[in-house]
Design a protein around this motif. Structure first.
Motif, PDB file in Angstrom:
ATOM      1  N   CYS A   1       0.815  -1.223   0.000  1.00 21.49           N
ATOM      2  CA  CYS A   1       0.000   0.000   0.000  1.00 21.49           C
ATOM      3  C   CYS A   1       0.845   1.268   0.000  1.00 21.49           C
ATOM      4  CB  CYS A   1      -0.934   0.015   1.217  1.00 21.49           C
ATOM      5  SG  CYS A   1      -2.332  -1.120   1.100  1.00 21.49           S
ATOM      6  N   GLY A   2       2.125   1.136   0.278  1.00 18.63           N
ATOM      7  CA  GLY A   2       2.994   2.303   0.238  1.00 18.63           C
ATOM      8  C   GLY A   2       3.376   2.873   1.577  1.00 18.63           C
ATOM      9  N   PHE A   3       3.154   2.142   2.663  1.00 22.77           N
ATOM     10  CA  PHE A   3       3.611   2.618   3.973  1.00 22.77           C
ATOM     11  C   PHE A   3       5.133   2.751   3.951  1.00 22.77           C
ATOM     12  CE2 PHE A   3      -0.573   1.154   5.074  1.00 22.77           C
ATOM     13  CZ  PHE A   3      -0.952   1.894   6.192  1.00 22.77           C
ATOM     14  N   ASP A   4       5.630   3.778   4.608  1.00 22.85           N
ATOM     15  CA  ASP A   4       7.074   4.018   4.636  1.00 22.85           C
ATOM     16  C   ASP A   4       7.792   3.047   5.558  1.00 22.85           C
ATOM     17  OD1 ASP A   4       7.129   6.496   2.974  1.00 22.85           O
ATOM     18  OD2 ASP A   4       5.849   7.222   4.598  1.00 22.85           O
ATOM     19  N   GLU A   5       7.162   2.716   6.671  1.00 19.13           N
ATOM     20  CA  GLU A   5       7.762   1.802   7.645  1.00 19.13           C
ATOM     21  C   GLU A   5       6.717   0.775   8.058  1.00 19.13           C
ATOM     22  OE1 GLU A   5       8.786   4.292  10.879  1.00 19.13           O
ATOM     23  OE2 GLU A   5      10.251   5.503   9.761  1.00 19.13           O
ATOM     24  N   VAL A   6       7.109  -0.477   8.132  1.00 14.96           N
ATOM     25  CA  VAL A   6       6.222  -1.551   8.593  1.00 14.96           C
ATOM     26  C   VAL A   6       7.036  -2.453   9.512  1.00 14.96           C
ATOM     27  CG1 VAL A   6       4.734  -3.475   7.944  1.00 14.96           C
ATOM     28  CG2 VAL A   6       4.897  -1.490   6.425  1.00 14.96           C
ATOM     29  N   GLU A   7       6.479  -2.741  10.682  1.00 14.37           N
ATOM     30  CA  GLU A   7       7.169  -3.632  11.607  1.00 14.37           C
ATOM     31  C   GLU A   7       6.159  -4.457  12.388  1.00 14.37           C
ATOM     32  OE1 GLU A   7       9.036  -2.061  15.064  1.00 14.37           O
ATOM     33  OE2 GLU A   7       7.659  -0.364  15.233  1.00 14.37           O
ATOM     34  N   ILE A   8       6.617  -5.579  12.891  1.00 13.57           N
ATOM     35  CA  ILE A   8       5.862  -6.359  13.873  1.00 13.57           C
ATOM     36  C   ILE A   8       6.566  -6.136  15.199  1.00 13.57           C
ATOM     37  CG2 ILE A   8       5.109  -8.657  14.594  1.00 13.57           C
ATOM     38  CD1 ILE A   8       5.106  -9.452  11.633  1.00 13.57           C
ATOM     39  N   ASP A   9       5.857  -5.515  16.140  1.00 16.02           N
ATOM     40  CA  ASP A   9       6.530  -5.070  17.361  1.00 16.02           C
ATOM     41  C   ASP A   9       6.607  -6.174  18.418  1.00 16.02           C
ATOM     42  OD1 ASP A   9       4.103  -5.152  18.796  1.00 16.02           O
ATOM     43  OD2 ASP A   9       3.750  -2.997  18.664  1.00 16.02           O
ATOM     44  N   ALA A  10       7.021  -5.801  19.623  1.00 18.26           N
ATOM     45  CA  ALA A  10       7.372  -6.777  20.657  1.00 18.26           C
ATOM     46  C   ALA A  10       6.183  -7.523  21.256  1.00 18.26           C
ATOM     47  CB  ALA A  10       8.154  -6.081  21.774  1.00 18.26           C
ATOM     48  N   VAL A  11       4.947  -7.107  20.966  1.00 20.84           N
ATOM     49  CA  VAL A  11       3.788  -7.902  21.401  1.00 20.84           C
ATOM     50  C   VAL A  11       3.047  -8.505  20.214  1.00 20.84           C
ATOM     51  CG1 VAL A  11       3.411  -6.707  23.590  1.00 20.84           C
ATOM     52  CG2 VAL A  11       2.284  -5.868  21.514  1.00 20.84           C
ATOM     53  N   GLY A  12       3.557  -8.277  18.997  1.00 16.38           N
ATOM     54  CA  GLY A  12       2.949  -8.858  17.809  1.00 16.38           C
ATOM     55  C   GLY A  12       2.048  -7.915  17.044  1.00 16.38           C
ATOM     56  N   ASN A  13       1.939  -6.643  17.476  1.00 15.65           N
ATOM     57  CA  ASN A  13       1.202  -5.664  16.680  1.00 15.65           C
ATOM     58  C   ASN A  13       1.899  -5.468  15.336  1.00 15.65           C
ATOM     59  OD1 ASN A  13      -0.584  -5.042  18.823  1.00 15.65           O
ATOM     60  ND2 ASN A  13       0.829  -3.494  19.638  1.00 15.65           N
ATOM     61  N   VAL A  14       1.107  -5.316  14.279  1.00 13.20           N
ATOM     62  CA  VAL A  14       1.663  -4.933  12.983  1.00 13.20           C
ATOM     63  C   VAL A  14       1.463  -3.423  12.853  1.00 13.20           C
ATOM     64  CG1 VAL A  14       1.684  -5.354  10.511  1.00 13.20           C
ATOM     65  CG2 VAL A  14       0.946  -7.163  12.071  1.00 13.20           C
ATOM     66  N   VAL A  15       2.566  -2.687  12.727  1.00 10.86           N
ATOM     67  CA  VAL A  15       2.512  -1.228  12.736  1.00 10.86           C
ATOM     68  C   VAL A  15       3.013  -0.698  11.402  1.00 10.86           C
ATOM     69  CG1 VAL A  15       3.250   0.877  13.918  1.00 10.86           C
ATOM     70  CG2 VAL A  15       2.955  -1.248  15.220  1.00 10.86           C
ATOM     71  N   GLY A  16       2.155   0.055  10.715  1.00  7.52           N
ATOM     72  CA  GLY A  16       2.544   0.708   9.469  1.00  7.52           C
ATOM     73  C   GLY A  16       2.506   2.209   9.631  1.00  7.52           C
ATOM     74  N   ARG A  17       3.564   2.887   9.174  1.00  9.28           N
ATOM     75  CA  ARG A  17       3.614   4.348   9.281  1.00  9.28           C
ATOM     76  C   ARG A  17       3.754   4.966   7.895  1.00  9.28           C
ATOM     77  NH1 ARG A  17       6.905   2.531  13.443  1.00  9.28           N
ATOM     78  NH2 ARG A  17       6.024   2.872  15.542  1.00  9.28           N
ATOM     79  N   TYR A  18       2.874   5.917   7.636  1.00  9.96           N
ATOM     80  CA  TYR A  18       2.930   6.711   6.407  1.00  9.96           C
ATOM     81  C   TYR A  18       3.257   8.134   6.837  1.00  9.96           C
ATOM     82  CZ  TYR A  18       1.600   8.522   1.796  1.00  9.96           C
ATOM     83  OH  TYR A  18       1.603   9.117   0.548  1.00  9.96           O
ATOM     84  N   LYS A  19       4.440   8.598   6.475  1.00  5.42           N
ATOM     85  CA  LYS A  19       4.960   9.842   7.012  1.00  5.42           C
ATOM     86  C   LYS A  19       4.187  11.055   6.500  1.00  5.42           C
ATOM     87  CE  LYS A  19       9.658   8.034   7.528  1.00  5.42           C
ATOM     88  NZ  LYS A  19      11.077   8.181   7.108  1.00  5.42           N
ATOM     89  N   GLY A  20       4.214  12.103   7.315  1.00  4.60           N
ATOM     90  CA  GLY A  20       3.600  13.360   6.926  1.00  4.60           C
ATOM     91  C   GLY A  20       4.510  14.177   6.035  1.00  4.60           C
ATOM     92  N   ALA A  21       4.030  15.366   5.681  1.00  6.26           N
ATOM     93  CA  ALA A  21       4.779  16.219   4.753  1.00  6.26           C
ATOM     94  C   ALA A  21       6.058  16.774   5.361  1.00  6.26           C
ATOM     95  CB  ALA A  21       3.877  17.354   4.283  1.00  6.26           C
ATOM     96  N   HIS A  22       6.141  16.793   6.678  1.00 10.07           N
ATOM     97  CA  HIS A  22       7.326  17.343   7.341  1.00 10.07           C
ATOM     98  C   HIS A  22       7.882  16.327   8.329  1.00 10.07           C
ATOM     99  CE1 HIS A  22       6.002  21.113   5.595  1.00 10.07           C
ATOM    100  NE2 HIS A  22       4.821  20.962   6.179  1.00 10.07           N
ATOM    101  N   ASP A  23       9.174  16.407   8.578  1.00  4.35           N
ATOM    102  CA  ASP A  23       9.826  15.430   9.444  1.00  4.35           C
ATOM    103  C   ASP A  23       9.300  15.460  10.866  1.00  4.35           C
ATOM    104  OD1 ASP A  23      11.374  14.571   7.365  1.00  4.35           O
ATOM    105  OD2 ASP A  23      13.105  15.825   7.865  1.00  4.35           O
ATOM    106  N   ASN A  24       8.893  16.628  11.326  1.00  4.71           N
ATOM    107  CA  ASN A  24       8.426  16.752  12.707  1.00  4.71           C
ATOM    108  C   ASN A  24       6.898  16.658  12.826  1.00  4.71           C
ATOM    109  OD1 ASN A  24       7.857  19.155  11.465  1.00  4.71           O
ATOM    110  ND2 ASN A  24       8.573  20.467  13.152  1.00  4.71           N
ATOM    111  N   ALA A  25       6.239  16.201  11.774  1.00  4.82           N
ATOM    112  CA  ALA A  25       4.778  16.115  11.785  1.00  4.82           C
ATOM    113  C   ALA A  25       4.315  15.079  12.803  1.00  4.82           C
ATOM    114  CB  ALA A  25       4.260  15.749  10.397  1.00  4.82           C
ATOM    115  N   ARG A  26       3.249  15.410  13.502  1.00 11.60           N
ATOM    116  CA  ARG A  26       2.654  14.450  14.415  1.00 11.60           C
ATOM    117  C   ARG A  26       1.859  13.405  13.610  1.00 11.60           C
ATOM    118  NH1 ARG A  26      -0.506  17.169  19.204  1.00 11.60           N
ATOM    119  NH2 ARG A  26      -1.253  18.624  17.598  1.00 11.60           N
TER     120      ARG A  26
END
Length: 591
Positions: A227-252
Motif C-alpha cells: 500500500c505504500g507505507f514508509d515503515e512496517v514492523e511487527i513489534d514486541a507484542v505482535g502488533n503490525v505497525v505501518g507508518r505513512y509519514k507526513g509532509a514534514h519530518d516533525n509532523a505528528r
C-alpha cells in the motif's frame, strides 16, 4: 445509458420515476415518493430516501411489495416471466443451472416458507460483495430463516429488498464500490488463516501467537508495504505497525487501527475492518504521491479478545504502557505460558516497555468497527457515530441455599438458590431497561450437580453490567447488588459476588466525534449517534489520547462473534469515504 443525479434532479416526478423503473420490483410508487427529497447529495442519499419511503409505508403496502417479488428458482423463472433485473440476479447466483436435487430442495423450501409466512422468501442473491451467492449459501440461508418469527422475517425481507435495490441502483448509475471491494477481499483472504481444530470444521479462529495468528501478521505486513507505507514492523507484542509519514519530518501522527485476533468460531470483520479501511486510504494517498500535514500510523493490534490468555487488550495496552509482567506466567489450555508463546514467536519481551507512545507525538486515535449489534441494520442506516464506549463491571457470583427433596419440601419452606437467581435475572432485565442505553446480563447460570428431583442448594452465575458513563454504570451496579442482597435475605440464602473486571467508560472526544459527524453528513447519510456496548481498543488508547469511533452496519441482524457476521462492500466503501473525509478535515485544520 448511465444515469446521473443531475438527470434525476432535472426531470419531473413522472420522468424521474420512469428513470428509476425496476429498482423496486413492480413498485414505481417508491421512486415517485422519494423524489420529494430532491436534490440528493449522493447516491447513498437516494438509496436511503427510497428505503425510508418503504419503511414508513403501511404494513399492507410493505406486504404488497414483498409479494411483488418472485420466488427463487420458482414458477416465474421456469416460465421465463421474470423481470430483466430478477433474471440477471438469479442467473448470477446460478439458480438457472440448478441440479434436479437442488431445484427440488428449493421448491420444497419455497412451499414451506410460503405456508409459514404467507409471502415469498426474499434474498439479495448477489450477496454482500455483489458477485453472487453460491447455491449452497442460498439454500442454507433459506433453511435458517424459516425458523424466524414472522414479524422479524417480514423486516428481514424488506432489508433484503433494500439491498437488491442498492445493487440495481449501482448498476443504473454505473457505480462500483472499488475500494469497498478491496477491503472485502483483504478480509476474505485473511480469513483463510485459522487455528488447528477449527480449520477442519471450516471455522475462523485466530488466537494470540498461534501459527495462524503469526501468518495473519505476516500477510498484513506485506499488504501494508504494497500500500505504500514508509515503515512496517511487527513489534514486541505482535502488533503490525505501518507508518505513512507526513509532509514534514516533525509532523505528528494520527493513530488508527483495530485487532486481528478473533473469538473462537467468530466472524471475518470484527476488528479487521478497522485495519483495512485506513490501509485503503493510505494506498490512495500513496498512489496520488500525496503527503498530509500529519503522518498516519495504522496498527493491527495483536490481541483484544482474551481468548487464549486471561489478559486482554495486550496489543493496545502495550501502547499505553499497560503490560504487567505477571501476565507472562499465565498458561493457556495446553499449559503454554504467555512468556513461552512470545519467545516461540520470536518476540523480544524486554522491548515491550519501549512500545509506550508519547501522547505529544500524536493528534488522536480513531477506529472503524463493525457495529456488532442490530441497531443500524434495523434502521437501514449504513454508518453510526459512536458517542461513548460503555464502561462495565463483571462479577462472578454464587448463591447458596439448602438442597432438599423436591417432593417432600413444601414450597413455603424451600431455600432454592436457583429461584433466587431467577428472580434476580428478572430484576436485572427490568433495571437495565430503565436507563435506555444501559445493558445487564446474566450470561452464565449453573446448578452444580443438579438433579431433577432435588431443590437446588447452590447456583453459580455471572453478572455483566455496562453503561455509557461511569456514574450510570455505578448506579446500575449498586441497584443490582442491592437487589441481590435483598433477595438473599428474604429467601434465607447466602451469596458471594467477586468483582472480575471493571472498565471505565470512554466518551468520544467532542472534536473527534464532530469530524466523524461531518464526514457522514458529507456523504448524504442520516446522522445517527449511538453508544458502543462492546469494548474496543479505542477504550485503552482513550487513557492517553482523544478518541472517537465510527460504526459500520452489519447484516444478519448485526450479529457478531458468529460466522454469520457480515457487512456489504458498499458499506465498506462508505467507511473508506468517511475516513478519507476525516483526513481531509484534519489536513485543512493543520495546513
Amino acid at each position: 445509458m448511465t444515469l446521473t443525479l443531475a438527470q434525476l434532479h432535472s426531470a419531473d416526478v413522472a420522468e424521474a420515476t420512469q428513470l428509476l423503473d425496476g429498482i423496486y420490483e413492480h413498485s414505481p410508487w417508491i421512486a415517485a415518493q422519494a423524489m420529494s427529497e430532491r436534490p440528493f447529495k449522493s447516491l447513498a442519499h437516494l438509496k436511503h430516501a427510497m428505503a425510508t419511503v418503504v419503511n414508513t409505508a403501511s404494513a399492507q403496502a410493505q406486504l404488497d411489495l414483498i409479494r411483488a417479488h418472485p420466488e427463487l428458482a420458482g414458477k416465474a423463472m421456469v416460465s421465463k416471466s421474470l423481470t430483466a433485473e430478477s433474471t440477471h440476479e438469479q442467473s448470477k447466483a446460478g439458480l438457472t443451472q440448478c441440479t434436479p436435487e437442488e431445484f427440488a430442495r428449493i421448491q420444497q423450501l419455497n412451499a414451506d416458507y410460503n405456508a409459514r409466512f404467507g409471502h415469498p422468501f426474499i434474498l439479495a442473491v448477489r450477496g454482500a460483495r455483489g458477485t453472487g451467492l453460491s447455491k449452497q449459501e442460498i439454500i442454507d440461508t433459506f433453511a435458517r430463516r424459516l425458523e424466524n418469527h414472522p414479524d422479524f422475517e417480514r423486516a428481514e425481507a424488506l432489508r433484503n429488498i433494500h439491498r437488491i435495490a442498492e445493487i440495481r441502483l449501482n448498476d443504473k448509475f454505473g457505480v462500483e464500490p472499488t475500494l469497498g471491494n478491496d477491503v472485502w477481499d483483504w478480509q476474505e483472504r485473511l480469513s483463510q488463516h485459522t487455528d488447528p481444530g477449527y480449520e477442519e470444521l471450516g471455522q475462523l479462529t485466530v488466537t494470540y501467537l498461534t501459527d495462524a495468528h503469526r501468518a495473519c501478521a505476516q500477510r498484513i505486513s506485506h499488504w501494508m508495504r504494497d500500500c505504500g507505507f514508509d515503515e512496517v514492523e511487527i513489534d514486541a507484542v505482535g502488533n503490525v505497525v505501518g507508518r505513512y509519514k507526513g509532509a514534514h519530518d516533525n509532523a505528528r501522527y494520527l493513530i488508527t487501527g483495530s485487532h486481528y485476533d478473533t473469538v473462537r468460531n467468530g466472524g471475518k470483520y470484527d476488528g479487521r475492518l478497522g485495519i483495512f479501511v485506513p490501509m485503503a486510504c493510505v494506498r490512495e494517498l500513496h498512489r496520488e504521491n500525496r503527503r498530509l500535514p500529519f503522518g498516519m500510523e495504522v496498527v493491527a493490534f495483536a490481541e483484544e479478545e482474551g481468548q487464549r490468555y486471561k489478559a486482554t487488550f495486550l496489543g493496545s495496552g502495550a501502547l499505553i504502557g499497560d503490560f504487567r509482567n505477571e501476565w507472562l506466567d499465565q498458561k493457556d489450555a495446553d499449559g503454554i505460558t504467555l512468556r513461552e508463546a512470545m519467545q516461540h514467536a520470536g518476540l523480544c519481551i524486554d522491548d515491550i516497555p519501549r512500545l509506550k507512545r508519547n501522547a505529544a507525538d500524536y493528534l488522536g486515535f480513531v477506529e472503524v468497527h463493525i457495529e456488532q449489534g442490530p441497531v443500524l441494520n434495523e434502521l437501514d442506516i449504513p454508518l453510526g457515530v459512536v458517542t461513548s464506549i460503555n464502561g462495565g463491571q463483571r462479577y462472578v457470583c454464587e448463591m447458596t441455599g439448602m438442597a432438599s427433596h423436591a417432593g417432600t419440601t413444601p414450597m413455603n419452606r424451600r431455600r432454592d438458590a436457583a429461584v433466587g437467581v431467577a428472580e434476580l435475572a428478572l430484576y436485572v432485565e427490568q433495571r437495565a431497561a430503565q436507563d435506555g442505553d444501559s445493558v445487564a446480563t446474566i450470561g452464565q447460570l449453573n446448578v452444580p450437580n443438579g438433579s431433577i428431583n432435588v431443590v437446588p442448594g447452590r447456583c453459580l452465575f455471572s453478572l455483566d453490567m455496562r453503561a455509557p458513563t461511569n456514574a450510570q454504570r455505578d448506579a446500575l451496579v449498586a441497584d443490582i447488588l442491592a437487589r441481590l442482597d435483598e433477595i438473599a435475605r428474604r429467601r434465607g440464602l447466602h451469596y458471594k459476588a467477586e468483582l472480575a473486571m471493571s472498565a471505565s467508560a470512554a466518551p468520544s472526544a467532542p472534536e473527534w466525534q464532530r469530524r466523524w459527524e461531518n464526514a457522514v453528513d458529507a456523504l448524504g447519510l442520516p446522522l445517527f449517534r449511538m453508544p458502543s456496548g462492546a469494548g474496543h481498543d479505542a477504550m485503552k488508547i482513550h487513557e492517553i489520547l482523544p478518541q472517537a469511533m465510527l460504526f459500520v452496519r452489519g447484516l444478519n441482524s448485526g450479529i457478531s462473534h458468529n460466522p454469520l457476521e457480515s457487512t456489504t462492500s458498499d458499506d465498506m466503501q462508505l467507511a473508506v469515504d468517511a475516513f478519507s473525509h476525516l483526513l481531509e478535515q484534519l489536513a485543512r485544520e493543520h495546513a
